[in-house]
Design a protein around this motif. Structure first.
Motif, PDB file in Angstrom:
ATOM      1  N   UNK A 199       0.843  -1.200   0.000  1.00  0.00           N
ATOM      2  CA  UNK A 199       0.000   0.000   0.000  1.00  0.00           C
ATOM      3  C   UNK A 199       0.878   1.251   0.000  1.00  0.00           C
ATOM      4  N   UNK A 200       1.879   1.283   0.864  1.00  0.00           N
ATOM      5  CA  UNK A 200       2.783   2.430   0.931  1.00  0.00           C
ATOM      6  C   UNK A 200       3.612   2.550  -0.338  1.00  0.00           C
ATOM      7  N   UNK A 201       3.993   1.417  -0.905  1.00  0.00           N
ATOM      8  CA  UNK A 201       4.798   1.391  -2.123  1.00  0.00           C
ATOM      9  C   UNK A 201       4.034   1.950  -3.323  1.00  0.00           C
ATOM     10  N   UNK A 202       2.706   1.833  -3.281  1.00  0.00           N
ATOM     11  CA  UNK A 202       1.893   2.291  -4.412  1.00  0.00           C
ATOM     12  C   UNK A 202       1.965   3.799  -4.606  1.00  0.00           C
ATOM     13  N   UNK A 203       2.443   4.530  -3.609  1.00  0.00           N
ATOM     14  CA  UNK A 203       2.549   5.988  -3.717  1.00  0.00           C
ATOM     15  C   UNK A 203       3.912   6.434  -4.217  1.00  0.00           C
ATOM     16  N   UNK A 204       4.843   5.504  -4.384  1.00  0.00           N
ATOM     17  CA  UNK A 204       6.199   5.845  -4.779  1.00  0.00           C
ATOM     18  C   UNK A 204       6.348   5.866  -6.298  1.00  0.00           C
ATOM     19  N   UNK A 205       7.330   6.630  -6.766  1.00  0.00           N
ATOM     20  CA  UNK A 205       7.519   6.826  -8.195  1.00  0.00           C
ATOM     21  C   UNK A 205       7.823   5.524  -8.921  1.00  0.00           C
ATOM     22  N   UNK A 206       8.711   4.718  -8.373  1.00  0.00           N
ATOM     23  CA  UNK A 206       9.084   3.460  -9.007  1.00  0.00           C
ATOM     24  C   UNK A 206       8.498   2.270  -8.256  1.00  0.00           C
ATOM     25  N   UNK A 207       7.314   2.497  -7.677  1.00  0.00           N
ATOM     26  CA  UNK A 207       6.680   1.466  -6.861  1.00  0.00           C
ATOM     27  C   UNK A 207       6.406   0.181  -7.606  1.00  0.00           C
ATOM     28  N   UNK A 208       5.954   0.287  -8.863  1.00  0.00           N
ATOM     29  CA  UNK A 208       5.622  -0.914  -9.633  1.00  0.00           C
ATOM     30  C   UNK A 208       6.843  -1.798  -9.837  1.00  0.00           C
ATOM     31  N   UNK A 209       7.985  -1.203 -10.119  1.00  0.00           N
ATOM     32  CA  UNK A 209       9.197  -1.985 -10.377  1.00  0.00           C
ATOM     33  C   UNK A 209       9.689  -2.660  -9.088  1.00  0.00           C
ATOM     34  N   UNK A 210       9.615  -1.935  -7.986  1.00  0.00           N
ATOM     35  CA  UNK A 210      10.006  -2.527  -6.700  1.00  0.00           C
ATOM     36  C   UNK A 210       9.051  -3.660  -6.330  1.00  0.00           C
ATOM     37  N   UNK A 211       7.753  -3.430  -6.572  1.00  0.00           N
ATOM     38  CA  UNK A 211       6.738  -4.455  -6.297  1.00  0.00           C
ATOM     39  C   UNK A 211       6.999  -5.713  -7.113  1.00  0.00           C
ATOM     40  N   UNK A 212       7.289  -5.549  -8.388  1.00  0.00           N
ATOM     41  CA  UNK A 212       7.559  -6.706  -9.245  1.00  0.00           C
ATOM     42  C   UNK A 212       8.808  -7.449  -8.778  1.00  0.00           C
ATOM     43  N   UNK A 213       9.828  -6.703  -8.346  1.00  0.00           N
ATOM     44  CA  UNK A 213      11.040  -7.343  -7.846  1.00  0.00           C
ATOM     45  C   UNK A 213      10.769  -8.171  -6.597  1.00  0.00           C
ATOM     46  N   UNK A 214      10.009  -7.608  -5.655  1.00  0.00           N
ATOM     47  CA  UNK A 214       9.659  -8.332  -4.430  1.00  0.00           C
ATOM     48  C   UNK A 214       8.817  -9.561  -4.767  1.00  0.00           C
ATOM     49  N   UNK A 215       7.883  -9.395  -5.685  1.00  0.00           N
ATOM     50  CA  UNK A 215       6.997 -10.493  -6.071  1.00  0.00           C
ATOM     51  C   UNK A 215       7.772 -11.649  -6.688  1.00  0.00           C
ATOM     52  N   UNK A 216       8.728 -11.349  -7.542  1.00  0.00           N
ATOM     53  CA  UNK A 216       9.531 -12.405  -8.158  1.00  0.00           C
ATOM     54  C   UNK A 216      10.353 -13.146  -7.112  1.00  0.00           C
ATOM     55  N   UNK A 217      10.892 -12.418  -6.139  1.00  0.00           N
ATOM     56  CA  UNK A 217      11.658 -13.072  -5.073  1.00  0.00           C
ATOM     57  C   UNK A 217      10.774 -14.032  -4.281  1.00  0.00           C
ATOM     58  N   UNK A 218       9.573 -13.583  -3.920  1.00  0.00           N
ATOM     59  CA  UNK A 218       8.643 -14.444  -3.181  1.00  0.00           C
ATOM     60  C   UNK A 218       8.248 -15.647  -4.028  1.00  0.00           C
ATOM     61  N   UNK A 219       8.003 -15.413  -5.322  1.00  0.00           N
ATOM     62  CA  UNK A 219       7.587 -16.488  -6.221  1.00  0.00           C
ATOM     63  C   UNK A 219       8.671 -17.556  -6.358  1.00  0.00           C
ATOM     64  N   UNK A 220       9.923 -17.128  -6.530  1.00  0.00           N
ATOM     65  CA  UNK A 220      11.009 -18.093  -6.663  1.00  0.00           C
ATOM     66  C   UNK A 220      11.218 -18.871  -5.366  1.00  0.00           C
ATOM     67  N   UNK A 221      10.991 -18.183  -4.222  1.00  0.00           N
ATOM     68  CA  UNK A 221      11.070 -18.895  -2.941  1.00  0.00           C
ATOM     69  C   UNK A 221       9.988 -19.962  -2.854  1.00  0.00           C
ATOM     70  N   UNK A 222       8.768 -19.627  -3.275  1.00  0.00           N
ATOM     71  CA  UNK A 222       7.692 -20.615  -3.267  1.00  0.00           C
ATOM     72  C   UNK A 222       8.040 -21.827  -4.125  1.00  0.00           C
TER      73      UNK A 222
END
Length: 315
Positions: free
Chosen positions: A267-290
């Motif tokens: 939610x906080x990341x959604x207000x940041x300029x490069x929030x989408x790219x950071x979100x995608x990076x975090x998501x890929x890390x979680x996905x690879x861990x799964x």
């Protein structure tokens, strides 16, 4: 002063309606053996649990609309269709393709009548709004896998939208849900998704909306991709969701803290300029861990079941 009194009345009404209806509907469902989620080899609870959370929330929505005066039925038809799909599914368990068709009808109505369009100037705003609408309905349903997750995430979202009128109802539902007294059901999950996506304070920027709803969006995207990677039917449920792995590793309470924190972070990341790219990076890390966990953990079989827990499954 009048506005404050109105809000206070709504908070009290939400608290009262949710407690009375939760108890009354739960007793009614058990008495007539309807709208019950029965224990089975795919469920974790040991006794029938009423699927009435959605009904309680919907009753409060109707109360609010009656307070302000019902608006044009055509404009809000998608709301009633979405809730109806979930309620019917709770009663008779619709095939996924039937739900998808009905959700698509609701999505088309939403786009054509609500004048709520997500835009990033792609020239495909109507289509992208429709796809996000259908995706979020199913995404919120997917995170309703352990007690307290769906309702807790909803509380965070409504709080950040500065809409506190739903919080008394949601906190009551959270209490009953945590203690296995009721489940939200598909009607509750779909209704929460609709209320949030159609909310006046929801950003119209598509990329910001995706990050804002980052936790449920991650769950639906990763579920579809994960099943394809593992050679499974992407529409067939499994127990490889983040909440299944998370509770296996950390237990229910600690995972809920992690999930709430992840939701807050996105939610906080959604207000940041490069929030989408950071979100995608975090998501890929979680996905690879799964994926790593699924492929390397000896306590998980090919169906996503922890060994020794084959008799306690849920979708």
């Amino acid at each position: 002063m009048i506005t404050e009194a109105l809000h206070l009345n709504q908070y009290l009404a939400g608290f009262t309606i949710s407690i009375v209806l939760s108890v009354f509907l739960s007793i009614l469902c058990k008495r007539f053996n309807i709208l019950l989620d029965h224990p089975s080899e795919r469920k974790e609870h040991s006794k029938p649990v009423p699927l009435v959370g959605g009904l309680v929330l919907f009753a409060f929505v109707i109360y609010l609309k009656s307070s302000y005066g019902f608006s044009d039925l055509k404009r809000e038809l998608a709301l009633y269709i979405v809730f109806g799909i979930g309620l019917i599914d709770d009663l008779i368990e619709l095939p996924y393709y039937t739900k998808l068709v009905l959700q698509s009808i609701a999505g088309l109505l939403f786009v054509s009548t609500s004048h709520f369009i997500f835009t990033n100037n792609f020239g495909l705003d109507n289509l992208l709004t429709f796809l996000l609408f259908v995706a979020l309905l199913n995404a919120f349903n997917l995170i309703d896998g352990i007690n307290g997750l769906l309702v807790g995430v909803a509380i965070i979202y409504f709080a950040f939208k500065l809409d506190f009128v739903y919080l008394p109802v949601l906190f009551v539902l959270l209490f009953f849900n945590i203690f296995d007294r009721l489940f939200m059901g598909d009607s509750g999950a779909f209704l929460i998704a609709y209320l949030l996506i159609s909310h006046q304070n929801t950003t119209r920027d598509l990329t910001k909306a995706i990050v804002f709803f980052g936790y449920p969006m991650y769950e639906i995207a990763s579920s579809f991709l994960r099943r394809l990677v593992l050679g499974k039917n992407p529409f067939k449920p499994d127990r490889f969701h983040l909440h299944h792995i998370g509770t296996l590793l950390f237990g229910d309470v600690f995972f809920l803290i992690i999930a709430y924190s992840l939701t807050l972070g996105f939610v906080l990341l959604s207000t940041k300029k490069f929030g989408l790219f950071i979100y995608l990076g975090i998501s890929f890390l979680i996905f690879f861990f799964q994926l790593w966990f699924i492929r390397n953990n000896r306590f998980i079989n090919s169906n996503g079941v922890s060994k020794g827990d084959e008799g306690n499954l849920e979708l």
